[in-house]
Scaffold this motif. Structure first.
Motif, PDB file in Angstrom:
ATOM      1  N   TYR A 232       0.772  -1.190   0.290  1.00  0.00           N
ATOM      2  CA  TYR A 232       0.021  -0.154  -0.246  1.00  0.00           C
ATOM      3  C   TYR A 232       0.783   1.347   0.069  1.00  0.00           C
ATOM      4  O   TYR A 232       1.847   1.376   0.834  1.00  0.00           O
ATOM      5  CB  TYR A 232      -0.824   0.035   1.428  1.00  0.00           C
ATOM      6  CG  TYR A 232      -1.780   1.384   1.223  1.00  0.00           C
ATOM      7  CD1 TYR A 232      -2.944   1.379   0.818  1.00  0.00           C
ATOM      8  CD2 TYR A 232      -1.230   2.342   2.366  1.00  0.00           C
ATOM      9  CE1 TYR A 232      -3.740   2.666   0.778  1.00  0.00           C
ATOM     10  CE2 TYR A 232      -1.886   3.551   2.155  1.00  0.00           C
ATOM     11  CZ  TYR A 232      -3.258   3.684   1.639  1.00  0.00           C
ATOM     12  OH  TYR A 232      -3.938   4.721   1.832  1.00  0.00           O
ATOM     13  N   THR A 233       0.467   2.225  -0.783  1.00  0.00           N
ATOM     14  CA  THR A 233       1.164   3.473  -0.843  1.00  0.00           C
ATOM     15  C   THR A 233       0.224   4.708  -0.707  1.00  0.00           C
ATOM     16  O   THR A 233      -1.097   4.631  -1.061  1.00  0.00           O
ATOM     17  CB  THR A 233       1.767   3.757  -2.363  1.00  0.00           C
ATOM     18  OG1 THR A 233       0.772   3.625  -3.285  1.00  0.00           O
ATOM     19  CG2 THR A 233       3.086   2.627  -2.523  1.00  0.00           C
ATOM     20  N   HIS A 234       0.518   5.473   0.057  1.00  0.00           N
ATOM     21  CA  HIS A 234      -0.336   6.765   0.455  1.00  0.00           C
ATOM     22  C   HIS A 234      -0.224   7.752  -0.440  1.00  0.00           C
ATOM     23  O   HIS A 234       0.731   8.263  -0.818  1.00  0.00           O
ATOM     24  CB  HIS A 234       0.213   7.259   1.889  1.00  0.00           C
ATOM     25  CG  HIS A 234      -0.842   8.234   2.589  1.00  0.00           C
ATOM     26  ND1 HIS A 234      -2.023   7.803   2.793  1.00  0.00           N
ATOM     27  CD2 HIS A 234      -0.805   9.075   3.322  1.00  0.00           C
ATOM     28  CE1 HIS A 234      -3.032   8.622   3.161  1.00  0.00           C
ATOM     29  NE2 HIS A 234      -1.931   9.462   3.655  1.00  0.00           N
TER      30      HIS A 234
ATOM     31  N   SER B 299      -3.991  12.125   0.907  1.00  0.00           N
ATOM     32  CA  SER B 299      -3.622  13.039   2.097  1.00  0.00           C
ATOM     33  C   SER B 299      -4.264  14.282   2.177  1.00  0.00           C
ATOM     34  O   SER B 299      -4.442  14.924   3.342  1.00  0.00           O
ATOM     35  CB  SER B 299      -1.951  13.497   1.775  1.00  0.00           C
ATOM     36  OG  SER B 299      -1.410  12.423   1.627  1.00  0.00           O
TER      37      SER B 299
ATOM     38  N   ILE C  52      -5.224   7.622   8.040  1.00  0.00           N
ATOM     39  CA  ILE C  52      -4.373   6.748   7.652  1.00  0.00           C
ATOM     40  C   ILE C  52      -2.784   7.077   8.144  1.00  0.00           C
ATOM     41  O   ILE C  52      -2.549   8.134   7.918  1.00  0.00           O
ATOM     42  CB  ILE C  52      -4.112   6.745   6.122  1.00  0.00           C
ATOM     43  CG1 ILE C  52      -5.654   6.075   5.677  1.00  0.00           C
ATOM     44  CG2 ILE C  52      -3.159   5.595   5.687  1.00  0.00           C
ATOM     45  CD1 ILE C  52      -5.734   6.088   3.957  1.00  0.00           C
TER      46      ILE C  52
ATOM     47  N   ASN D 193       1.462   6.056   9.564  1.00  0.00           N
ATOM     48  CA  ASN D 193       2.522   5.128   9.275  1.00  0.00           C
ATOM     49  C   ASN D 193       3.469   5.084  10.411  1.00  0.00           C
ATOM     50  O   ASN D 193       3.529   6.027  11.292  1.00  0.00           O
ATOM     51  CB  ASN D 193       3.589   5.883   8.142  1.00  0.00           C
ATOM     52  CG  ASN D 193       4.436   4.648   7.805  1.00  0.00           C
ATOM     53  OD1 ASN D 193       5.703   4.789   8.634  1.00  0.00           O
ATOM     54  ND2 ASN D 193       4.263   4.237   6.621  1.00  0.00           N
TER      55      ASN D 193
ATOM     56  N   ARG E 270       5.221   0.747   8.132  1.00  0.00           N
ATOM     57  CA  ARG E 270       4.019   0.331   7.704  1.00  0.00           C
ATOM     58  C   ARG E 270       2.680   1.202   7.937  1.00  0.00           C
ATOM     59  O   ARG E 270       2.575   1.844   8.933  1.00  0.00           O
ATOM     60  CB  ARG E 270       3.649  -1.089   8.612  1.00  0.00           C
ATOM     61  CG  ARG E 270       4.501  -2.332   8.100  1.00  0.00           C
ATOM     62  CD  ARG E 270       4.188  -2.839   6.860  1.00  0.00           C
ATOM     63  NE  ARG E 270       2.969  -3.173   6.468  1.00  0.00           N
ATOM     64  CZ  ARG E 270       2.557  -4.675   6.799  1.00  0.00           C
ATOM     65  NH1 ARG E 270       3.604  -5.368   7.108  1.00  0.00           N
ATOM     66  NH2 ARG E 270       1.197  -5.048   6.643  1.00  0.00           N
ATOM     67  N   ASN E 271       1.859   1.179   6.798  1.00  0.00           N
ATOM     68  CA  ASN E 271       0.536   1.957   6.900  1.00  0.00           C
ATOM     69  C   ASN E 271      -0.427   1.334   7.867  1.00  0.00           C
ATOM     70  O   ASN E 271      -0.706   0.104   7.742  1.00  0.00           O
ATOM     71  CB  ASN E 271       0.332   2.322   5.442  1.00  0.00           C
ATOM     72  CG  ASN E 271       1.422   3.221   5.078  1.00  0.00           C
ATOM     73  OD1 ASN E 271       1.425   4.303   5.286  1.00  0.00           O
ATOM     74  ND2 ASN E 271       1.698   2.927   3.704  1.00  0.00           N
ATOM     75  N   TYR E 272      -1.199   2.181   8.405  1.00  0.00           N
ATOM     76  CA  TYR E 272      -2.193   1.572   9.176  1.00  0.00           C
ATOM     77  C   TYR E 272      -3.662   2.558   9.055  1.00  0.00           C
ATOM     78  O   TYR E 272      -3.431   3.770   8.613  1.00  0.00           O
ATOM     79  CB  TYR E 272      -2.186   1.261  10.509  1.00  0.00           C
ATOM     80  CG  TYR E 272      -1.840   2.611  11.429  1.00  0.00           C
ATOM     81  CD1 TYR E 272      -2.701   3.464  11.950  1.00  0.00           C
ATOM     82  CD2 TYR E 272      -0.350   3.092  11.391  1.00  0.00           C
ATOM     83  CE1 TYR E 272      -2.460   4.724  12.703  1.00  0.00           C
ATOM     84  CE2 TYR E 272      -0.116   4.195  12.150  1.00  0.00           C
ATOM     85  CZ  TYR E 272      -1.151   4.947  12.688  1.00  0.00           C
ATOM     86  OH  TYR E 272      -0.776   6.200  13.289  1.00  0.00           O
ATOM     87  N   ILE E 273      -4.829   2.002   9.059  1.00  0.00           N
ATOM     88  CA  ILE E 273      -5.989   2.729   9.093  1.00  0.00           C
ATOM     89  C   ILE E 273      -6.994   2.625  10.180  1.00  0.00           C
ATOM     90  O   ILE E 273      -7.093   1.454  10.818  1.00  0.00           O
ATOM     91  CB  ILE E 273      -6.570   2.512   7.688  1.00  0.00           C
ATOM     92  CG1 ILE E 273      -7.798   3.542   7.256  1.00  0.00           C
ATOM     93  CG2 ILE E 273      -7.175   1.185   7.551  1.00  0.00           C
ATOM     94  CD1 ILE E 273      -8.353   3.527   6.302  1.00  0.00           C
TER      95      ILE E 273
END
Length: 622
Positions: A215-217, A222, A234, A236, A240-243
């Motif tokens: 996954y890329t933000h 943004s 969302i 980081n 790692r990204n999280y939501i």
């Protein structure tokens, strides 16, 4: 009084009566005077409902009968399904199908599905290591369905589902098409909220979901990003990204036994209106409202600016407690992800969530069966190669789109087919019974017994047909035949016992008719119809006027036969009048079968009852 009790007029009844006020074509306004008997008028709310309430909703009384089915099977211009579609019960459904243009939607959906199938087959070479993605999707869908059923059971006892959805619980969630993650680890930060009106969920659980490594933000996300620690945010952490996302029950793949102690209030902050706990000040033009609070008294010694340190502050120096909490949560999720990649993440036995004795009876058995099934289904899902594929989200989304569209097309086809008709199951059950009784063959061709049943429209056609074919009327006299047949016509409640003064042969015939009715009721029940054999017999055969009709057929005067029963004279006349019609129908049945003896006896029976005041053209001039 409606024949049973005194009650208030319904709005529709009042409209029918009041609508007659005024002379048609002469008066522009009709005056209605309500005479309220008694010392006080009815309460205001009763009068308001009677005068302005909505009329009683019309409901269809259309019912399938064996006679109707057999007659429609004999003609080619109209089918039983077509007759059902034209009934009032199906009017709203059929109109909705036309208004919503479902046939056009079905055509467009079929084309789109064909294109998706073609693209899926063409891209088979790109799914190296995920060749079993279709089977994996099917297994995952079944597992999600089982978990949803279990959680619905558990949520009836509380919003944490017996601890299954308590804050700190680690879940494995899948929502590839809607939210962009599959087989992702998540931790509950807020349990679901149950509606006050029932067991339905008013707000789903809020979870921190670990997004896939791929996954890329994006920049667009943004710009519209939510505030930190709020729903939709969302972030980081640890690369790692999280939501923060709502997780519905049908997005839970399975629940792990891992549970961590977290500070849910710091991890998740709800949007609240002004005046509530944790609410932010609204922006206004009032200078007093927007003014800053007074400064504290200056500390001359400088101790006021010093912070209290505790053990471990050196490790988290410069980080807020919220940041430290989110780091812990991401660490928990990364650890659970590593365990799941090795199939070492333990599954929560949902039976442990029911230790308080939430359910009783069949619910316990059903819940236990599903709980055991979930464990085996998780093992099955883990056995697929696609489960740990790095591009699982991409492939899963493709299959989910295809399968969702396929399900929609199947639903549309069902709506447009005969199977969606409300009475269609009843039609199939009745037609199956007719085949069992040899009224129609496998090709729906009406046979001799079916043609006999077509001749009977006055009463239960199956009973009359079986009586004719079993020949129980052949040895009776015309007066005895018509007396026995009166049980099929007379429908009023009362004494159903047979009089001992009747000939034994007639009483035996009545008992044989009871056996036929009970057997037919049992057969209908065996074929899925909601019919109780005894109730069917009692409702179809009433022997209250057998003695009366027998004496009338022998020539006894009307005044004398009225002394034999408590039934009103009008009911006796109506029964004998309809009985003459049944005699003609049974005579036609005998003609179809080829029974001249019964044919002649039915003619004599009809002549025997068709006399005197019962069949007078008018009681006033004759």
């Amino acid at each position: 009084h409606d024949g049973t009790r005194f009650r208030v007029l319904e709005p529709g009844e009042y409209t029918q009566m009041a609508g007659r006020a005024g002379r048609r074509g002469l008066d522009k306004v009709g005056t209605v005077i309500m005479c309220c008997f008694g010392e006080e008028p009815p309460p205001q709310f009763i009068l308001r409902n009677m005068l302005t309430g909505s009329s009683t909703r019309l409901s269809s009384q259309f019912r399938l009968t064996y006679n109707m089915i057999l007659n429609l099977l004999r003609v080619e211009d109209l089918t039983v399904e077509g007759m059902i579609k034209r009934s009032f019960s199906e009017f709203a459904t059929q109109r909705a199908l036309t208004t919503n243009e479902y046939p056009k939607l079905l055509k467009r959906g079929t084309k789109a599905l064909a294109k998706l199938e073609e693209d899926f087959s063409r891209d088979a070479d790109t799914r190296i290591g995920a060749e079993d993605i279709s089977e994996y999707y099917a297994a995952s869908s079944e597992l999600i369905s089982l978990n949803k059923e279990c959680l619905n059971y558990l949520l009836s006892a509380g919003h944490t589902a017996g601890g299954a959805l308590i804050p700190g619980r680690v879940l494995v969630v899948t929502s590839a098409r809607k939210k962009g993650f599959a087989r992702s680890l998540a931790i509950v930060v807020k349990s679901p909220q149950i509606a006050s009106t029932g067991n339905s969920i008013s707000k789903p659980a809020v979870c921190i979901v670990l997004l896939p490594p791929s996954y890329t933000h994006t920049t667009d996300e943004s710009k519209t990003a939510a505030t930190e620690f709020h729903l939709g945010y969302i972030g980081n952490c640890k690369n790692r990204n999280y939501i923060y996302a709502h997780i519905e029950l049908d997005e839970v793949l399975f629940i792990s036994s891992n549970k961590h102690k977290i500070d849910a209030e710091k991890l998740f902050k709800e949007e609240s209106s002004f005046g509530g706990l944790g609410a932010s000040k609204p922006k206004t033009s009032n200078s007093f409202f927007n003014s800053k609070p007074m400064a504290r008294k200056v500390d001359d010694f400088g101790f006021g600016s010093m912070k209290i340190r505790s053990k471990g502050d050196s490790a988290g120096a410069g980080k807020s407690t919220e940041d430290q909490s989110i780091e812990k949560v991401i660490s928990y999720l990364l650890e659970a992800e590593s365990m799941e990649s090795n199939a070492a993440l333990d599954i929560l036995p949902l039976k442990e969530c029911t230790k308080g004795g939430l359910f009783q009876g069949d619910e316990v058995l059903r819940f236990g069966t599903i709980s055991n099934e979930i464990f085996h289904r998780v093992m099955d899902v883990r056995s697929y190669k696609s489960h740990l594929h790095p591009s699982l989200v991409k492939h899963y989304t493709t299959v989910e789109k295809k399968e969702t569209l396929s399900s929609t097309i199947q639903a549309l086809r069902h709506l447009l087919s005969n199977e969606s008709l409300q009475l269609f199951p009843d039609f199939l059950q009745r037609k199956s019974l007719l085949r069992t009784l040899n009224y129609v063959d496998e090709n729906d061709t009406v046979k001799v017994k079916g043609r006999v049943a077509c001749e009977c429209n006055t009463c239960e056609e199956l009973i009359v047909t079986e009586i004719v074919f079993e020949g129980i009327l052949n040895d009776l006299e015309p007066a005895e035949i018509v007396a026995a047949l009166s049980a099929l016509i007379f429908q009023e409640k009362g004494d159903n016992a047979l009089d001992n003064e009747l000939p034994e042969r007639l009483r035996n015939t009545c008992e044989a008719m009871k056996k036929i009715a009970i057997n037919l009721g049992q057969l209908q029940s065996d074929h899925g119809l909601m019919i109780d054999p005894k109730d069917y017999c009692d409702g179809s055969l009433k022997f209250g006027l057998v003695h009366v009709v027998y004496e009338w057929a022998l020539g006894v005067p009307f005044s004398n036969i009225c002394q034999l029963t408590l039934v009103q004279e009008g009911s006796i006349v109506r029964c004998i009048t309809r009985l003459d019609e049944l005699c003609r129908e049974v005579r036609n049945c005998a003609r179809v079968v080829g029974n001249p003896t019964l044919y002649r006896k039915m003619e004599e029976a009809s002549i025997a009852i068709k006399r005197d005041i019962v069949f007078a053209s008018s009681l006033y001039i004759s």
